[in-house]
Design a protein around this motif. Structure first.
Motif, PDB file in Angstrom:
ATOM      1  N   LEU A  39      -7.166  -3.060  -1.277  1.00  0.00           N
ATOM      2  CA  LEU A  39      -6.484  -2.469  -0.179  1.00  0.00           C
ATOM      3  C   LEU A  39      -5.037  -2.847   0.172  1.00  0.00           C
ATOM      4  CD1 LEU A  39      -9.742  -2.426   2.245  1.00  0.00           C
ATOM      5  CD2 LEU A  39      -8.572  -0.806   1.443  1.00  0.00           C
ATOM      6  N   SER A  40      -4.999  -4.282  -0.148  1.00  0.00           N
ATOM      7  CA  SER A  40      -3.704  -4.868  -0.246  1.00  0.00           C
ATOM      8  C   SER A  40      -2.571  -4.104  -1.145  1.00  0.00           C
ATOM      9  CB  SER A  40      -3.698  -6.312  -0.420  1.00  0.00           C
ATOM     10  OG  SER A  40      -2.206  -7.042  -0.247  1.00  0.00           O
ATOM     11  N   SER A  43      -1.857  -0.539   0.129  1.00  0.00           N
ATOM     12  CA  SER A  43      -1.028  -0.636   1.144  1.00  0.00           C
ATOM     13  C   SER A  43       0.327  -0.580   0.755  1.00  0.00           C
ATOM     14  CB  SER A  43      -1.293  -1.746   2.094  1.00  0.00           C
ATOM     15  OG  SER A  43      -0.718  -3.108   1.301  1.00  0.00           O
ATOM     16  N   ILE A  46       1.057   3.249  -1.323  1.00  0.00           N
ATOM     17  CA  ILE A  46       1.282   4.352  -0.225  1.00  0.00           C
ATOM     18  C   ILE A  46       2.576   4.499   0.049  1.00  0.00           C
ATOM     19  CG2 ILE A  46       0.553   5.554   2.044  1.00  0.00           C
ATOM     20  CD1 ILE A  46      -2.157   4.433   1.665  1.00  0.00           C
ATOM     21  N   TYR A 167       7.980   3.590   4.944  1.00  0.00           N
ATOM     22  CA  TYR A 167       7.018   3.337   5.807  1.00  0.00           C
ATOM     23  C   TYR A 167       6.784   4.200   7.017  1.00  0.00           C
ATOM     24  CZ  TYR A 167       6.028  -1.093   3.632  1.00  0.00           C
ATOM     25  OH  TYR A 167       5.820  -2.174   3.181  1.00  0.00           O
ATOM     26  N   HIS A 181       4.692  -7.789   6.299  1.00  0.00           N
ATOM     27  CA  HIS A 181       3.540  -6.816   5.390  1.00  0.00           C
ATOM     28  C   HIS A 181       3.924  -6.974   3.617  1.00  0.00           C
ATOM     29  CE1 HIS A 181       2.610  -3.261   2.991  1.00  0.00           C
ATOM     30  NE2 HIS A 181       1.279  -3.619   3.297  1.00  0.00           N
ATOM     31  N   SER A 182       5.268  -6.861   3.367  1.00  0.00           N
ATOM     32  CA  SER A 182       5.785  -6.919   2.107  1.00  0.00           C
ATOM     33  C   SER A 182       5.398  -8.289   1.393  1.00  0.00           C
ATOM     34  CB  SER A 182       7.127  -6.573   1.987  1.00  0.00           C
ATOM     35  OG  SER A 182       7.686  -5.329   2.548  1.00  0.00           O
ATOM     36  N   ALA A 185       1.575  -8.914   1.267  1.00  0.00           N
ATOM     37  CA  ALA A 185       0.965  -8.039  -0.093  1.00  0.00           C
ATOM     38  C   ALA A 185       1.514  -8.233  -1.333  1.00  0.00           C
ATOM     39  CB  ALA A 185       1.271  -6.630   0.779  1.00  0.00           C
TER      40      ALA A 185
END
Length: 390
Positions: A39-40, A43, A46, A167, A181-182, A185
């Protein structure tokens, strides 16, 4: 000779436990860890795909996006290679600890210890470089923001994206959310990458230690006044010890074969993607419109990719050299002074050692220092071709 060797592999165990790649974890724990890692990574994929569609056929934009998209693809390949090869990984780890318990002398322990410490040292250095490199790569996007505060201009400086991605929001307004987030992840993705590579590195160092151990046993066994036992009852003990060394050599060959069966496919995919990625990243470095910060980032990116391939090539060369050293050590010993039956067993080992054991990508590409230069040359050739489309 029972020894506690687990502390030499604690780094690999901790990293693999975090990513669900440690085969002795509970199945549900492994599954949860792998799902979280996936999932990470998704993310990041996408936004990368979204960025790809916003390029609208612009080759420069597409190449810019692919440089990070390929890395996330490699992350998933490495993650699922270890997850779906649980049984093989379990056999490798079991054999690793069994070999420690079969040591007989302090000298043999020192041989195993030296290679285990090398594996741990290499793994630690490799991990620290990649964690630090990713942190610096992402954090460089903060420099324009800091300069706007320290040395403000009439207008805000252009945003330096943390990585190529779209994004669906105002990047300036939500910059710190995107940055948070970056960095989380990508550090998770790096954990997956270094776990896979450190496990492979540890296994290769171990099989090299077994080859070194076999060579030491043959040298020690044949050197100890073999002529004095030619016609005595002690020659039976010599034959048994030679047979045990032959058995250890066969185990080393099987261990190396299992490493190849486990990692061959993923190494093939990695090699192909890394070669393309180096070419594309070099293209980003040479862009006329690239800022100094972008050039520094992509130079770091290229260096990281080269270090990755270099480590694989270095370990592959080490495996080749150690598999051939067994033959040389037997040949240079007093093998002709041993009993005839023992000589036959020694000939069997020498025949097995005529062909080197190597780390390969689906038996198409052999990892060695010589072939490392070929990968670099191939990447440069692809870079030249891609430059012609600019």
């Amino acid at each position: 000779m029972n020894v506690n060797s687990s502390h030499y592999y604690d780094l690999v165990k901790k990293l693999s436990s975090l990513t669900g790649q440690w085969p002795y974890q509970r199945p549900i724990t492994r599954l949860i860890c792998v799902i979280l890692m996936t999932l990470s990574t998704m993310s990041m994929i996408i936004p990368q795909i979204a960025k790809f569609f916003t390029c609208q056929g612009n080759l420069q934009c597409i190449f810019h996006t692919m440089s990070s998209y390929i890395l996330t693809t490699i992350t998933l390949v490495k993650l699922y290679t270890c997850y779906f090869n649980r049984c093989k990984m379990k056999v490798l780890i079991d054999q690793l600890f069994v070999d420690w318990n079969e040591l007989e002398t302090p000298e043999e322990y020192e041989i195993m210890k030296r290679y285990a410490k090398n594996g741990r040292r290499y793994s630690l250095g490799y991990s620290l470089y990649y964690y630090f490199g990713v942190y610096v790569f992402i954090s460089m996007s903060l420099i324009p923001q800091v300069l706007d505060v320290v040395l403000p201009l009439n207008e805000s400086r252009p945003i330096l994206p943390t990585y190529p991605g779209y994004y669906f929001v105002d990047e300036r307004k939500y910059f710190f959310y995107i940055f948070s987030h970056s960095i989380m992840a990508w550090e998770i993705a790096v954990t997956v990458i270094v776990t896979h590579d450190c496990m492979l590195l540890t296994y290769i160092e171990h099989v090299c230690s077994i080859f070194a151990l076999v060579g030491f046993r043959f040298e020690r066994l044949i050197y100890n006044d073999a002529m004095k036992v030619l016609h005595s009852h002690i020659s039976d003990a010599y034959r048994k010890r030679i047979a045990f060394s032959v058995y250890t050599h066969r185990k080393a060959l099987k261990f190396a074969q299992l490493i190849g069966d486990t990692f061959s496919l993923t190494l093939t995919i990695q090699l192909a993607l890394n070669t393309i990625m180096i070419s594309i990243t070099l293209l980003q470095v040479t862009q006329r419109k690239a800022s100094i910060l972008e050039m520094i980032r992509y130079v770091m990116y290229v260096v990281g990719q080269l270090i990755h391939i270099f480590f694989l090539s270095f370990e592959g060369q080490k495996l080749i050299d150690h598999s051939l050293q067994t033959r040389d050590k037997i040949y240079n010993s007093l093998w002709y002074e041993t009993p005839t039956k023992s000589q036959r067993m020694l000939m069997f080992v020498m025949q097995k050692s005529l062909q080197p054991i190597f780390l390969s990508a689906s038996k198409i590409f052999i990892f060695s220092m010589e072939n490392f230069t070929m990968v670099v040359q191939t990447s440069m050739s692809y870079f030249t071709v891609l430059s012609s489309f600019e």
